[in-house]
Write an enzyme that holds these catalytic residues in place. Structure first.
Site, PDB file in Angstrom:
ATOM      1  N   HIS A  61       0.847  -1.210   0.000  1.00 39.36           N
ATOM      2  CA  HIS A  61       0.000   0.000   0.000  1.00 39.36           C
ATOM      3  C   HIS A  61       0.875   1.250   0.000  1.00 39.36           C
ATOM      4  O   HIS A  61       1.249   1.773   1.048  1.00 39.36           O
ATOM      5  CB  HIS A  61      -0.926  -0.012   1.228  1.00 39.36           C
ATOM      6  CG  HIS A  61      -2.024   1.001   1.143  1.00 39.36           C
ATOM      7  ND1 HIS A  61      -3.305   0.760   1.612  1.00 39.36           N
ATOM      8  CD2 HIS A  61      -2.058   2.247   0.635  1.00 39.36           C
ATOM      9  CE1 HIS A  61      -4.052   1.820   1.410  1.00 39.36           C
ATOM     10  NE2 HIS A  61      -3.324   2.742   0.808  1.00 39.36           N
ATOM     11  N   ASP A 153      -8.540   3.059  -3.781  1.00 41.77           N
ATOM     12  CA  ASP A 153      -7.950   3.637  -2.568  1.00 41.77           C
ATOM     13  C   ASP A 153      -7.825   5.156  -2.629  1.00 41.77           C
ATOM     14  O   ASP A 153      -7.462   5.744  -3.638  1.00 41.77           O
ATOM     15  CB  ASP A 153      -6.572   3.055  -2.263  1.00 41.77           C
ATOM     16  CG  ASP A 153      -6.032   3.615  -0.955  1.00 41.77           C
ATOM     17  OD1 ASP A 153      -6.732   3.474   0.050  1.00 41.77           O
ATOM     18  OD2 ASP A 153      -4.962   4.223  -0.967  1.00 41.77           O
ATOM     19  N   HIS A 180     -10.782   0.567   0.419  1.00 40.82           N
ATOM     20  CA  HIS A 180     -10.639   1.712   1.328  1.00 40.82           C
ATOM     21  C   HIS A 180     -12.061   2.011   1.781  1.00 40.82           C
ATOM     22  O   HIS A 180     -12.897   2.402   0.963  1.00 40.82           O
ATOM     23  CB  HIS A 180     -10.023   2.898   0.568  1.00 40.82           C
ATOM     24  CG  HIS A 180     -10.111   4.203   1.302  1.00 40.82           C
ATOM     25  ND1 HIS A 180      -8.996   4.900   1.705  1.00 40.82           N
ATOM     26  CD2 HIS A 180     -11.173   4.949   1.701  1.00 40.82           C
ATOM     27  CE1 HIS A 180      -9.374   6.020   2.323  1.00 40.82           C
ATOM     28  NE2 HIS A 180     -10.696   6.066   2.330  1.00 40.82           N
ATOM     29  N   HIS A 233      -5.919  -0.695   5.338  1.00 44.51           N
ATOM     30  CA  HIS A 233      -5.680   0.102   6.559  1.00 44.51           C
ATOM     31  C   HIS A 233      -6.848   0.069   7.549  1.00 44.51           C
ATOM     32  O   HIS A 233      -7.473   1.082   7.821  1.00 44.51           O
ATOM     33  CB  HIS A 233      -5.295   1.546   6.230  1.00 44.51           C
ATOM     34  CG  HIS A 233      -6.059   2.227   5.128  1.00 44.51           C
ATOM     35  ND1 HIS A 233      -7.435   2.175   5.028  1.00 44.51           N
ATOM     36  CD2 HIS A 233      -5.642   2.969   4.078  1.00 44.51           C
ATOM     37  CE1 HIS A 233      -7.807   2.870   3.967  1.00 44.51           C
ATOM     38  NE2 HIS A 233      -6.748   3.351   3.364  1.00 44.51           N
ATOM     39  N   ASN A 280      -6.070   9.226   6.803  1.00 39.60           N
ATOM     40  CA  ASN A 280      -7.368   8.676   6.428  1.00 39.60           C
ATOM     41  C   ASN A 280      -7.221   7.179   6.171  1.00 39.60           C
ATOM     42  O   ASN A 280      -6.483   6.819   5.252  1.00 39.60           O
ATOM     43  CB  ASN A 280      -7.863   9.396   5.164  1.00 39.60           C
ATOM     44  CG  ASN A 280      -9.234   8.916   4.726  1.00 39.60           C
ATOM     45  OD1 ASN A 280      -9.868   8.129   5.421  1.00 39.60           O
ATOM     46  ND2 ASN A 280      -9.673   9.385   3.577  1.00 39.60           N
ATOM     47  N   ASP A 307       0.798   2.604   3.773  1.00 42.00           N
ATOM     48  CA  ASP A 307      -0.021   3.686   3.215  1.00 42.00           C
ATOM     49  C   ASP A 307       0.852   4.943   3.073  1.00 42.00           C
ATOM     50  O   ASP A 307       0.395   6.061   3.347  1.00 42.00           O
ATOM     51  CB  ASP A 307      -1.274   3.953   4.060  1.00 42.00           C
ATOM     52  CG  ASP A 307      -2.282   4.851   3.341  1.00 42.00           C
ATOM     53  OD1 ASP A 307      -2.073   5.167   2.146  1.00 42.00           O
ATOM     54  OD2 ASP A 307      -3.281   5.242   3.975  1.00 42.00           O
ATOM     55  N   HIS A 311       3.204  14.171   1.026  1.00 45.86           N
ATOM     56  CA  HIS A 311       2.610  15.476   0.687  1.00 45.86           C
ATOM     57  C   HIS A 311       3.676  16.543   0.870  1.00 45.86           C
ATOM     58  O   HIS A 311       4.543  16.416   1.752  1.00 45.86           O
ATOM     59  CB  HIS A 311       1.415  15.789   1.597  1.00 45.86           C
ATOM     60  CG  HIS A 311       0.239  14.892   1.389  1.00 45.86           C
ATOM     61  ND1 HIS A 311      -0.528  14.917   0.235  1.00 45.86           N
ATOM     62  CD2 HIS A 311      -0.296  13.916   2.165  1.00 45.86           C
ATOM     63  CE1 HIS A 311      -1.500  14.004   0.327  1.00 45.86           C
ATOM     64  NE2 HIS A 311      -1.378  13.382   1.478  1.00 45.86           N
ATOM     65  N   PHE A 325      -4.830  14.509   3.934  1.00 47.53           N
ATOM     66  CA  PHE A 325      -4.638  13.319   4.771  1.00 47.53           C
ATOM     67  C   PHE A 325      -3.386  12.561   4.326  1.00 47.53           C
ATOM     68  O   PHE A 325      -3.139  12.421   3.130  1.00 47.53           O
ATOM     69  CB  PHE A 325      -5.826  12.361   4.601  1.00 47.53           C
ATOM     70  CG  PHE A 325      -7.118  12.839   5.207  1.00 47.53           C
ATOM     71  CD1 PHE A 325      -7.393  12.620   6.547  1.00 47.53           C
ATOM     72  CD2 PHE A 325      -8.076  13.489   4.425  1.00 47.53           C
ATOM     73  CE1 PHE A 325      -8.600  13.029   7.105  1.00 47.53           C
ATOM     74  CE2 PHE A 325      -9.281  13.901   4.975  1.00 47.53           C
ATOM     75  CZ  PHE A 325      -9.546  13.678   6.317  1.00 47.53           C
TER      76      PHE A 325
END
Ligand code: DOR
Ligand code: ZN
Length: 430
Positions: A61, A153, A180, A233, A280, A307, A311, A325
């Site tokens: 992921h 996702d 998700h 997740h 998230n 995950d 960013h 998120f």
């Protein structure tokens, strides 16, 4: 070309190996495993005494952000970060721009990975066109080009009928559907877990039920259609109990957890409003955390994933409600697991290898790697005793939105082989 890897502690639970051994690699394969192996002509000898050697880790992921958001991450930097974290392969998520919903995007990802990648990339493809939840993606086209799984996702599919259509149509490809789970009518603009902490901080609540309702629904759709389902997740005790019950019923249902949902809870979000803790699904309660840890030990949790969601600094530097998120994770997950689960004896090295190597490959339908002659030489070597500080020497990822920044951890990947070639050597990218 070849290597003789001397004296590592080899752990491969699929073969029942837990011993100090030598491993010989020629070209892309393991050719010999045993004690006191003699060096052969032209092979480089590497002394791995004191280190652990395991089948290459796979993170199923990962958001590589390429194509389209290369300012956050790209295939080169994301796979470099993965190699640094000890991974020999990652499954990329489809919320790229354009969305990975056609064969041509899949081909781009694979071609780019072959050109600049530091580990293998196993692309997932969207279930619905544009992640819109309304029309099927080009599943057959994507399977021909090499996707290993389907997922929307980043978003939950809102209509049960659409999930059913995806599964009914797509199950002929024998790929897993990864969910998700997020009911938008309940979650809305939710920022953190709904509870006393969201009230105290004045942040919009993201209720556990917004996740659990879709877990229950997707298990029902898997039962109805016969498709393979993987819950992404997972974060709550009730959600995990739904998966546990589905397994007891004999349904082909699996689930994954992230290190952050195992180690952090909503109470870690305080008046600093640290946006790196905005993920998230959100960080849940202490009780949920305990339930996930129990599931990790008892086998209800199948896979450990990151995950990894890079960013840019300016995106995370905004007010909590405006920040995106996600947190990065691929450079810290092995070390977090070694520090917080293996070192204190909560799980053994064998269980770690199941969670991070064997079961992810099984769920994705990727051929297993074993520490045995004939196997592909995708290998992770780590030092379980080295103490280091997260972020002290920077990150390989383009982004640094790491919630564990500054933490002292014990254990780290030192060497990684992908198809017999080194992508990490003594802790440095090759
Ligand atoms: O925290 C998250 N970030 N969760 C997701 O599901 C998506 C991801 C992203 O793409 O940033
Ligand atoms: Zn997600």
């Amino acid at each position: 070309m070849g290597f003789l890897l001397k004296g590592a502690h080899v752990v491969d639970p699929a073969l029942g190996i837990d011993d100090v051994l030598d491993v010989r690699i020629e070209n892309d394969r393991i050719v010999e495993v045993g004690s006191e192996l003699a060096a052969s002509d032209g092979a480089e000898l590497l002394d791995f005494s004191g280190k652990y050697l395991v089948p290459g880790l796979v993170d199923m992921h990962v958001h590589l952000r390429d194509p389209g958001q290369e300012y956050k991450e790209d295939i080169e930097s994301g796979t470099r970060a993965a190699a640094k974290g000890g991974f020999t392969g990652v499954c990329s998520m489809p919320n790229t721009d354009p969305v990975t919903d056609t064969g041509s995007v899949v081909s781009y990802i694979l071609a780019r990975a072959a050109e600049v990648g530091h580990c293998r990339v196993y692309p997932s493809g969207a279930m619905t066109h544009g992640l819109g939840g309304e029309a099927l993606s080009e599943m057959g086209d994507m399977v021909e080009r090499g996707v290993v799984a389907f997922t929307d996702d980043g978003r939950g599919i809102q209509g049960a009928g659409m999930v059913r259509t995806c599964m009914d149509y797509g199950k002929m490809f024998d790929k897993v559907f990864m969910s998700h789970c997020q009911d938008e009518s309940l979650v809305g603009a939710g920022q953190i877990n709904e509870g006393p902490v969201s009230t105290k901080l004045g942040l919009a609540p993201w209720p556990a039920e917004g996740e659990e309702i879709q877990i229950a629904r997707d298990i029902d759709m898997a039962r109805l259609t016969g498709a393979k389902l993987h819950i992404q997740h997972i974060t709550t005790e009730r959600g995990l109990n739904l998966v546990r019950a589905a397994k007891q019923e004999g349904l082909p249902v699996t689930c994954e957890v992230t290190p952050h949902h195992l180690l952090l809870c909503d109470e870690d979000i305080d008046r600093t409003y640290d946006t790196n803790l905005k993920v998230n699904p959100p960080l849940r309660t202490k009780a949920d955390l305990a339930a996930l840890r129990a599931g990790l030990v008892d086998g209800t949790v199948d896979a450990l994933v990151t995950d990894h969601a890079p960013h840019a600094a300016w995106e995370k530097a905004r007010e909590f409600a405006l920040a995106p998120f996600g947190m990065t994770g691929i450079e810290t997950s092995l070390a977090l697991m070694l520090t917080h689960f293996v070192k204190p004896g909560i799980i053994g090295f064998d269980r770690l290898v199941e969670l991070m190597s064997i079961v992810p490959r099984r769920i994705l339908g990727i051929k297993q790697v074993q520490i045995a002659p004939g196997s592909l030489a995708d290998i992770t070597v780590f030092d379980p005793t080295v103490v280091w500080t997260v972020g002290a020497d920077g990150y390989e990822s383009k982004s640094s939105n790491c919630a564990f920044h500054g933490r002292e951890l014990t254990g780290r990947a030192t060497d990684v082989f992908v198809g017999g070639a080194m992508s990490l050597r003594e802790g440095s990218i090759v």
